[in-house]
Design a protein around this motif. Structure first.
Motif, short mmCIF file in Angstrom:
data_model
loop_
_atom_site.label_atom_id
_atom_site.label_comp_id
_atom_site.label_asym_id
_atom_site.label_seq_id
_atom_site.Cartn_x
_atom_site.Cartn_y
_atom_site.Cartn_z
N ALA A 14 0.81 -1.22 0.00
CA ALA A 14 0.00 0.00 0.00
C ALA A 14 0.85 1.27 0.00
O ALA A 14 0.38 2.33 -0.39
N ASP A 93 -3.58 1.07 -1.56
CA ASP A 93 -3.10 1.19 -2.93
C ASP A 93 -4.32 1.38 -3.82
O ASP A 93 -5.00 0.42 -4.18
N ALA A 103 -8.31 -4.89 1.44
CA ALA A 103 -8.23 -3.58 2.10
C ALA A 103 -9.51 -3.30 2.88
O ALA A 103 -9.45 -2.76 3.99
#
Length: 179
Positions: A14, A93, A103
């Protein structure tokens, strides 16, 4: 010198290590080569243990940055970083749409683990064509309206400072730290 502790979490790749290096005057990171073929397809090295950096923000304050490894097997480190923490940066990301389900799970866990802390979401890699906008990430990750989602390019010092500065404004607003 007064110290503010900021924890940085988020999925693998990320940009947590990059953010620490970009912001810090002094940083200590330790990376090793990635062994997993899936992870190796994204990048060659990964954080071992933690990233650490120190940022002097003036007025007698320093910010201590603690970056956690992104792999799920290291989530236990979050509880190690939690005591004494003043705020949280959740890195995503935004150009890797395949990582968004992970995520979202990780963000949900971060909300419950760090629930009492001021928090921002850094929508990293905004310089990559096709990156999700902060508004898209807010929707997909189900980020509550009171948590800022900030566009970021972790290698860009001014954007990295925008992320940290936004978090610090909230930290000073809600905590007992005096300016």
């Amino acid at each position: 010198m007064k110290s503010i502790k900021v924890v940085i979490v988020g999925p693998f790749n990320a940009g947590k290590t990059t953010l620490v290096k970009t912001l810090s005057e002094i940083s200590m990171t330790h990376e090793v080569e990635v062994t997993s073929p899936e992870e190796r397809a994204k990048k060659r090295t990964t954080t071992v243990g933690m990233d650490f950096g120190i940022v002097n923000i003036g007025e007698g304050y320093v910010v201590r940055l603690f970056g956690s490894p992104g792999q799920q097997r290291f989530w236990f480190m979050w509880k190690v970083f939690l005591p004494g923490a003043h705020g949280l940066i959740f890195m995503v990301d935004s150009a890797d749409r395949e990582s968004v389900p992970e995520a979202a799970r990780e963000f949900s866990r971060a909300l419950s683990t760090f629930r009492r802390l001021p928090m921002v979401v850094a929508a990293n890699k905004q310089d990559i064509r096709g990156a999700m906008s902060p508004e898209e990430l807010r929707f997909v990750l189900d980020v509550p309206s009171w948590i800022p989602v900030i566009p970021c390019v972790a290698t860009d010092r001014s954007m990295a400072w925008k992320v940290l500065g936004t978090l610090l404004e909230e930290v000073f607003r809600v905590s007992k730290i005096e300016v």
